[in-house]
Design a protein around this motif. Structure first.
Motif, PDB file in Angstrom:
ATOM      1  N   VAL A 113      29.141  29.736  46.035  1.00 16.51           N
ATOM      2  CA  VAL A 113      30.223  28.587  45.408  1.00 16.51           C
ATOM      3  C   VAL A 113      31.394  29.554  45.068  1.00 16.51           C
ATOM      4  O   VAL A 113      32.596  29.389  45.557  1.00 16.51           O
ATOM      5  N   SER A 114      31.078  30.732  44.323  1.00 15.84           N
ATOM      6  CA  SER A 114      32.068  31.398  43.960  1.00 15.84           C
ATOM      7  C   SER A 114      32.652  31.990  45.096  1.00 15.84           C
ATOM      8  O   SER A 114      33.947  32.366  45.159  1.00 15.84           O
ATOM      9  N   ARG A 115      32.158  32.607  46.159  1.00 18.02           N
ATOM     10  CA  ARG A 115      32.666  33.123  47.191  1.00 18.02           C
ATOM     11  C   ARG A 115      33.579  32.273  47.911  1.00 18.02           C
ATOM     12  O   ARG A 115      34.618  32.639  48.648  1.00 18.02           O
ATOM     13  N   LYS A 116      32.893  31.057  48.022  1.00 11.56           N
ATOM     14  CA  LYS A 116      33.765  30.079  48.736  1.00 11.56           C
ATOM     15  C   LYS A 116      34.920  29.712  48.163  1.00 11.56           C
ATOM     16  O   LYS A 116      36.215  29.543  48.858  1.00 11.56           O
ATOM     17  N   LEU A 117      35.025  29.624  46.810  1.00 11.35           N
ATOM     18  CA  LEU A 117      36.305  29.312  46.038  1.00 11.35           C
ATOM     19  C   LEU A 117      37.320  30.663  46.092  1.00 11.35           C
ATOM     20  O   LEU A 117      38.591  30.341  46.352  1.00 11.35           O
ATOM     21  N   PHE A 118      36.819  31.852  46.025  1.00  8.07           N
ATOM     22  CA  PHE A 118      37.494  32.928  46.290  1.00  8.07           C
ATOM     23  C   PHE A 118      38.221  32.862  47.478  1.00  8.07           C
ATOM     24  O   PHE A 118      39.299  33.366  47.873  1.00  8.07           O
ATOM     25  N   HIS A 119      37.549  32.591  48.636  1.00  8.23           N
ATOM     26  CA  HIS A 119      38.008  32.671  49.989  1.00  8.23           C
ATOM     27  C   HIS A 119      39.233  31.499  50.095  1.00  8.23           C
ATOM     28  O   HIS A 119      40.094  31.829  50.830  1.00  8.23           O
ATOM     29  N   ALA A 120      39.063  30.507  49.428  1.00  6.63           N
ATOM     30  CA  ALA A 120      39.995  29.176  49.451  1.00  6.63           C
ATOM     31  C   ALA A 120      41.337  29.769  48.950  1.00  6.63           C
ATOM     32  O   ALA A 120      42.471  29.488  49.333  1.00  6.63           O
ATOM     33  N   VAL A 121      41.356  30.426  47.929  1.00 11.17           N
ATOM     34  CA  VAL A 121      42.542  31.016  46.927  1.00 11.17           C
ATOM     35  C   VAL A 121      43.150  32.215  47.821  1.00 11.17           C
ATOM     36  O   VAL A 121      44.302  32.283  48.032  1.00 11.17           O
ATOM     37  N   PHE A 122      42.331  33.209  48.115  1.00 11.34           N
ATOM     38  CA  PHE A 122      42.720  34.541  48.348  1.00 11.34           C
ATOM     39  C   PHE A 122      42.553  34.787  50.183  1.00 11.34           C
ATOM     40  O   PHE A 122      42.615  35.879  50.697  1.00 11.34           O
ATOM     41  N   GLN A 123      42.082  33.881  50.649  1.00  8.66           N
ATOM     42  CA  GLN A 123      41.758  34.113  52.367  1.00  8.66           C
ATOM     43  C   GLN A 123      41.052  35.467  52.576  1.00  8.66           C
ATOM     44  O   GLN A 123      41.374  35.879  53.525  1.00  8.66           O
TER      45      GLN A 123
ATOM     46  N   SER B 219      32.759  22.786  56.523  1.00 10.26           N
ATOM     47  CA  SER B 219      31.656  23.626  57.410  1.00 10.26           C
ATOM     48  C   SER B 219      30.440  23.649  56.221  1.00 10.26           C
ATOM     49  O   SER B 219      29.653  24.535  57.073  1.00 10.26           O
ATOM     50  N   THR B 220      30.444  23.417  54.994  1.00 12.76           N
ATOM     51  CA  THR B 220      29.265  23.701  54.187  1.00 12.76           C
ATOM     52  C   THR B 220      28.039  22.819  54.460  1.00 12.76           C
ATOM     53  O   THR B 220      28.470  21.529  54.483  1.00 12.76           O
ATOM     54  N   ARG B 221      27.068  23.455  54.692  1.00 10.28           N
ATOM     55  CA  ARG B 221      25.736  22.642  54.915  1.00 10.28           C
ATOM     56  C   ARG B 221      25.451  21.876  53.734  1.00 10.28           C
ATOM     57  O   ARG B 221      25.529  22.199  52.621  1.00 10.28           O
TER      58      ARG B 221
ATOM     59  N   SER C   2      40.463  24.649  51.825  1.00  4.75           N
ATOM     60  CA  SER C   2      39.492  23.999  51.138  1.00  4.75           C
ATOM     61  C   SER C   2      38.764  22.926  51.826  1.00  4.75           C
ATOM     62  O   SER C   2      37.365  22.550  51.878  1.00  4.75           O
ATOM     63  N   LEU C   3      39.596  22.154  52.772  1.00  2.00           N
ATOM     64  CA  LEU C   3      39.286  21.239  53.606  1.00  2.00           C
ATOM     65  C   LEU C   3      38.223  21.642  54.344  1.00  2.00           C
ATOM     66  O   LEU C   3      36.976  21.138  54.788  1.00  2.00           O
ATOM     67  N   LYS C   4      38.618  22.839  55.269  1.00  2.00           N
ATOM     68  CA  LYS C   4      37.708  23.595  56.234  1.00  2.00           C
ATOM     69  C   LYS C   4      36.469  24.286  55.623  1.00  2.00           C
ATOM     70  O   LYS C   4      35.304  23.891  56.253  1.00  2.00           O
ATOM     71  N   ILE C   5      36.612  24.707  54.257  1.00  2.00           N
ATOM     72  CA  ILE C   5      35.113  25.039  53.794  1.00  2.00           C
ATOM     73  C   ILE C   5      34.309  24.173  53.218  1.00  2.00           C
ATOM     74  O   ILE C   5      33.207  23.897  53.652  1.00  2.00           O
ATOM     75  N   ALA C   6      34.928  22.859  53.026  1.00  2.00           N
ATOM     76  CA  ALA C   6      34.316  21.902  52.477  1.00  2.00           C
ATOM     77  C   ALA C   6      33.357  21.121  53.784  1.00  2.00           C
ATOM     78  O   ALA C   6      32.083  20.822  53.491  1.00  2.00           O
TER      79      ALA C   6
ATOM     80  N   GLY D 116      39.007  22.572  41.800  1.00  2.00           N
ATOM     81  CA  GLY D 116      37.958  21.737  41.145  1.00  2.00           C
ATOM     82  C   GLY D 116      37.298  20.893  41.980  1.00  2.00           C
ATOM     83  O   GLY D 116      36.212  20.519  41.693  1.00  2.00           O
ATOM     84  N   ASN D 117      38.290  20.137  43.017  1.00  2.00           N
ATOM     85  CA  ASN D 117      37.416  19.164  44.030  1.00  2.00           C
ATOM     86  C   ASN D 117      36.681  19.967  44.550  1.00  2.00           C
ATOM     87  O   ASN D 117      35.583  19.238  45.126  1.00  2.00           O
ATOM     88  N   LEU D 118      37.203  21.026  45.376  1.00  2.00           N
ATOM     89  CA  LEU D 118      36.312  21.903  46.092  1.00  2.00           C
ATOM     90  C   LEU D 118      34.953  22.194  45.423  1.00  2.00           C
ATOM     91  O   LEU D 118      33.761  22.134  46.045  1.00  2.00           O
ATOM     92  N   LYS D 119      35.177  22.858  44.426  1.00  2.00           N
ATOM     93  CA  LYS D 119      33.747  23.200  43.619  1.00  2.00           C
ATOM     94  C   LYS D 119      32.884  21.988  43.466  1.00  2.00           C
ATOM     95  O   LYS D 119      31.781  22.221  43.573  1.00  2.00           O
ATOM     96  N   GLU D 120      33.538  20.798  43.150  1.00  2.00           N
ATOM     97  CA  GLU D 120      32.496  19.558  42.925  1.00  2.00           C
ATOM     98  C   GLU D 120      31.923  19.413  44.217  1.00  2.00           C
ATOM     99  O   GLU D 120      30.585  18.897  44.292  1.00  2.00           O
ATOM    100  N   ILE D 121      32.352  19.373  45.223  1.00  2.00           N
ATOM    101  CA  ILE D 121      31.603  19.214  46.652  1.00  2.00           C
ATOM    102  C   ILE D 121      30.687  20.311  46.830  1.00  2.00           C
ATOM    103  O   ILE D 121      29.615  20.150  47.354  1.00  2.00           O
ATOM    104  N   LEU D 122      30.762  21.587  46.732  1.00  2.00           N
ATOM    105  CA  LEU D 122      30.135  22.573  46.867  1.00  2.00           C
ATOM    106  C   LEU D 122      28.920  22.433  45.990  1.00  2.00           C
ATOM    107  O   LEU D 122      27.635  22.581  46.584  1.00  2.00           O
ATOM    108  N   VAL D 123      29.131  22.073  44.745  1.00  2.00           N
ATOM    109  CA  VAL D 123      28.011  22.119  43.700  1.00  2.00           C
ATOM    110  C   VAL D 123      27.033  20.872  44.220  1.00  2.00           C
ATOM    111  O   VAL D 123      25.793  20.970  43.911  1.00  2.00           O
ATOM    112  N   SER D 124      27.862  19.597  44.699  1.00  2.00           N
ATOM    113  CA  SER D 124      27.183  18.629  44.883  1.00  2.00           C
ATOM    114  C   SER D 124      26.229  18.869  46.079  1.00  2.00           C
ATOM    115  O   SER D 124      25.175  18.210  46.369  1.00  2.00           O
ATOM    116  N   LYS D 125      26.800  19.675  47.105  1.00  2.00           N
ATOM    117  CA  LYS D 125      25.918  19.989  48.231  1.00  2.00           C
ATOM    118  C   LYS D 125      24.722  20.799  47.981  1.00  2.00           C
ATOM    119  O   LYS D 125      24.156  21.572  48.922  1.00  2.00           O
ATOM    120  N   GLN D 126      24.779  21.153  46.912  1.00  2.00           N
ATOM    121  CA  GLN D 126      23.696  22.356  46.420  1.00  2.00           C
ATOM    122  C   GLN D 126      23.784  23.679  46.918  1.00  2.00           C
ATOM    123  O   GLN D 126      22.739  24.272  47.279  1.00  2.00           O
TER     124      GLN D 126
END
Length: 403
Positions: free
Chosen positions: A389-399, A329-331, A323-327, A373-383
């Motif tokens: 968003v769904s794909r990144k959450l998915f990757h965070a859980v299931f790699q 690296s997300t523009r 989640s930290l890596k995804i957050a 929940g925290n990762l999703k808030e970051i992604l949504v807020s980064k627009q």
């Protein structure tokens, strides 16, 4: 806590059975083992042995098959909750899978469901003589309905996908219909030993099934379950539950309508409670804004590759790390400083605090729901767009990348 992760659970029905179903799952999950042990005690025969090591002939006996599918669906759900723990907000079961969905949502007791699906199989066998089913792939609802006007005794039993429809009826008529559509280049999959459930042929079974249902108590749903019969939600009202399950026996499964809810409810992740990809294969990934997978299959693959992640804390560390890596690296496309501070920087600090806590304390446990929940808030807020968003959450859980 961050944004709510919106998850849907799907439960497969007939066709998901195979020898070895649930065996590897139970090797890793105590919760899954408990469900299979309960089933053995309730049924008073070794269902787990049949599922794990029995013969194809045994598991395809309808009473055993129905009990096996229900048990495996419920076992996968409990293994999922044991490890991931994000409660669905909505769910649906395909045909027999509806009983598993009702159990997992708290509407029906597991013991009652096992007895009901066994009775359902016995009743279906009585009405199956001289009848069978086929799956038609390549024609839509209107085309199939138009063709069926020329045939007596064939009905639609399931709308599985836009161009995948199950029909059922008198075997001789089915053969005639199949010959006609095969000439048009349509794909046909005969199901010669499948009873014509979800058609008017099951009308004679209703009174016996009603008596069995009337002996059951029903609870208030913990999350919404979509009915196969009318695509509306179940309630804990006994009369409503009875009506939906009785009508399900004689009415087509409106699966395509059920799936429409997934986009309407802004679902992030769709998890099939199975050890195979059955229902996820029916999802239209092009139209969907969510990612999906079979949880049992993914869980087994993950632990076979690295048994170290069997520890929930190790698993939680990996989710936080990803989640930290995804957050990071997300523009970012949010240039409002106040919004960025509140909805990007603070959730980021929360994730960092979780990471430190998990590294420093061996016994601490952090809910994946809180992490995501925290990762999703970051992604949504980064627009970030919703599908991504769904794909990144998915990757965070299931790699892995989401479908």
């Amino acid at each position: 806590m961050g944004e709510q992760v919106r998850l849907a659970a799907l439960f497969p029905g007939q066709g998901s059975q195979y020898i070895g179903m649930g065996k590897k799952l139970c090797q890793y999950s105590e919760a899954a083992r408990s469900i299979f042990n309960q089933a053995d005690e309730i049924l008073e025969y070794p269902l787990s042995h049949i599922c794990f090591e029995g013969s194809v002939r045994e598991i395809n006996k309808l009473q055993i098959m129905f009990a096996a599918i229900l048990t495996c669906d419920v076992a996968v759900y409990h293994a999922y909750m044991e490890r991931i723990g994000i409660q669905p907000i909505i769910g649906a079961g395909h045909s027999l899978g509806e009983y598993a969905a009702l159990v997992c949502a708290g509407i029906m007791k597991f013991e009652d469901a096992l007895k009901l699906v066994t009775l359902r199989a016995e009743l279906a066998i009585e009405e199956a003589k001289g009848k069978s089913c086929s799956i038609i792939i390549g024609l839509n609802k209107e085309q199939v309905e138009s063709l069926l006007e020329e045939y007596q005794g064939i009905e639609i039993g399931c709308f599985n996908a836009e161009r995948q429809i199950l029909i059922a009826g008198v075997t001789e008529e089915l053969y005639r219909f199949e010959k006609q559509v095969l000439k048009q280049g349509v794909e046909v999959t005969p199901l010669p030993f499948s009873p014509p459930i979800h058609t008017f042929y099951m009308k004679q079974t209703i009174s016996k099934l009603r008596k069995a249902l009337e002996r059951c108590d029903f609870g208030i749903p913990k999350w919404n379950i979509i009915s196969n019969f009318d695509s509306e939600f179940y309630t804990g009202n006994k009369k409503t539950v009875l009506n939906k399950l009785l009508q399900q026996m004689v009415s087509p499964v409106l699966w395509t309508k059920a799936l429409e809810y997934l986009n309407e409810y802004d679902i992030d992740l769709v998890v099939e409670m199975s050890t195979r990809n059955i229902l996820t294969n029916l999802l239209d990934s092009e139209k969907a804004d969510y990612s999906s997978l079979s949880y049992g299959k993914a869980y087994i693959q993950e632990l076979q590759q690295n048994e170290n992640t069997l520890s929930n804390q190790t698993f939680q560390k990996e989710i936080v790390n990803r989640s930290l890596k995804i957050a990071a690296s997300t523009r970012n496309r949010n240039w409002d400083e106040k919004s960025y501070e509140e909805k990007v920087r603070i959730p980021w600090l929360n994730l960092e605090a979780m990471d430190r806590k998990l590294q420093e304390e061996n016994t601490v446990s952090i809910s994946p729901n809180e992490i995501l929940g925290n990762l999703k808030e970051i992604l949504v807020s980064k627009q970030v767009e919703r599908k991504l968003v769904s794909r990144k959450l998915f990757h965070a859980v299931f790699q892995r990348d989401g479908n």
